[in-house]
Design an enzyme around this catalytic site. Sequence first.
Site, PDB file in Angstrom:
ATOM      1  N   TRP A 107       0.853  -1.418  -0.064  1.00 15.21           N
ATOM      2  CA  TRP A 107      -0.091  -0.067  -0.072  1.00 15.21           C
ATOM      3  C   TRP A 107       0.981   1.173   0.119  1.00 15.21           C
ATOM      4  CZ3 TRP A 107      -4.080  -0.228  -2.013  1.00 15.21           C
ATOM      5  CH2 TRP A 107      -5.232  -1.369  -1.836  1.00 15.21           C
ATOM      6  N   ASP A 177      -1.452   6.179   6.437  1.00 16.70           N
ATOM      7  CA  ASP A 177      -1.915   5.576   6.263  1.00 16.70           C
ATOM      8  C   ASP A 177      -2.378   4.566   6.803  1.00 16.70           C
ATOM      9  OD1 ASP A 177      -4.054   3.893   5.003  1.00 16.70           O
ATOM     10  OD2 ASP A 177      -2.726   3.763   3.302  1.00 16.70           O
ATOM     11  N   LYS A 201     -11.750  -1.274   8.050  1.00 16.93           N
ATOM     12  CA  LYS A 201     -11.848  -2.039   8.612  1.00 16.93           C
ATOM     13  C   LYS A 201     -12.204  -2.403  10.220  1.00 16.93           C
ATOM     14  CE  LYS A 201      -8.271  -1.805   5.640  1.00 16.93           C
ATOM     15  NZ  LYS A 201      -8.623  -2.907   3.952  1.00 16.93           N
TER      16      LYS A 201
HETATM   17  N1  PMP Z   1      -3.839   1.774   2.478  1.00 19.04           N
HETATM   18  C1  PMP Z   1      -4.169   0.277   2.886  1.00 19.04           C
HETATM   19  C2  PMP Z   1      -3.352  -0.249   4.494  1.00 19.04           C
HETATM   20  C3  PMP Z   1      -5.650  -0.514   2.927  1.00 19.04           C
HETATM   21  O1  PMP Z   1      -5.382  -1.415   3.556  1.00 19.04           O
HETATM   22  C4  PMP Z   1      -6.137  -0.538   1.171  1.00 19.04           C
HETATM   23  C5  PMP Z   1      -7.389  -1.401   1.678  1.00 19.04           C
HETATM   24  N2  PMP Z   1      -7.354  -2.890   2.257  1.00 19.04           N
HETATM   25  C6  PMP Z   1      -5.620   0.970   1.020  1.00 19.04           C
HETATM   26  C7  PMP Z   1      -5.314   1.520   1.519  1.00 19.04           C
HETATM   27  C8  PMP Z   1      -6.730   1.015  -0.279  1.00 19.04           C
HETATM   28  O2  PMP Z   1      -8.237   1.744   0.712  1.00 19.04           O
HETATM   29  P1  PMP Z   1      -9.698   1.779  -0.039  1.00 19.04           P
HETATM   30  O3  PMP Z   1     -10.174   0.758  -1.171  1.00 19.04           O
HETATM   31  O4  PMP Z   1     -10.272   1.741   0.684  1.00 19.04           O
HETATM   32  O5  PMP Z   1      -9.485   2.896  -1.190  1.00 19.04           O
END
Ligand code: PMP
Length: 368
Positions: A107, A177, A201
């Site tokens: 991520w 994040d 989450k």
């Molecule tokens: N950052 C992290 C640490 C994530 O776990 C996720 C989704 N699993 C995201 C970003 C992306 O999130 P979204 O699908 O809400 O855009």
Amino acid sequence: MTTATQRVYNFSPGPATLPLSALEEAQRDLLCLPGVGASILEISHRSKTFEEIMRAAEENIRKLLKIPSHYHVLFLQGGARLQFGMIPMNFLRGTGRPADFIVTGSWGASALKEAQTQGPVRTLWDGKAEGYRRTPTPEQYQINPDAAYIHFTSNETIEGIEFFSEPETGDIPLVCDASSDFLSRPIPMERYALLYAGAQKNAGPAGVTIVIIREDMLKRCPDDLPSMLNYRKHAEAKSLLNTPPCFAVYIVKLVTDWLLREIGGLEQMYAINRRKAALLYEVLDRSEGYYRGHADPQCRSLMNVTFRLPNEALEKKFIAEAEKAGFMHLEGHRSVGGCRASIYNAMPIEGVQALCEFMKDFRERNPA
Ligand code: PMP
């Protein structure tokens, strides 16, 4: 009719399991919010009722994280992924300074790639060559005094790598994040310039992203951005620039009520989360290499426990048998394979204990 007794232990990485009491309250009040005469799905986002719900959700988050008054709490849309782009639009583009990234997993790498569309970026540390198994120690990266900001991912959901203290960044704004460990433990909010998390989450359902931003950062937001991409405009409008995801915000309120009233706050939640994770990691560590944890022990995520079995055939069998036994979504992310048990706040300790027993039994029945 589906009842609570038909619910399985859901180890999904997100959208993820929610506290039963929050779901029950939402179910009870779905046709008609008490004293309102209509459902949360049907009332105006400008109504006093909804405004109170959103303010209550904000107050709960402020209380839980002890957020100082010079921070704004915003409820936005577009997922954490929109934040990957919105942050550099507001704080990188046109500044003449690069943004620095500490990349400890998939991520963080995606966030860096999106930022590159808006301006120069630098990688302070990247764990990719080691297969994203750990976070760096402070001696392993150098802070550049000219950075526009430093971005890191407090918990890498795919690899199961978590930071347990913030990177030292001096005066450089720290951006995080926190999608997958938001509200899982206390954090020193004053260390952050901006922290964001998709709700799906630990905080609620998909559809709302929570952004906590320090007041002084708002002055940096360029005037020429479309309003919906400008943090200052969202803060001025108190997250009501347009129709917000009302239902998702409502569920965030119920989940944070649960955290405050039933759990007792983030210290208590953290203690429970540590106990749950310790149970699972102990099964890995005592399995004589049968279950191989992905993360280095000191960086093991309390939220996403990632592991492999001796071979892919056994992993498939494990996931399929687990599903039959009532343990849902133990497969690893499609990009890395293997297994992953996501044990966010709302996963009860009984679910983790039951999974541990299943894992020990599976190993006995299926020698390598
Ligand atoms: N950052 C992290 C640490 C994530 O776990 C996720 C989704 N699993 C995201 C970003 C992306 O999130 P979204 O699908 O809400 O855009």
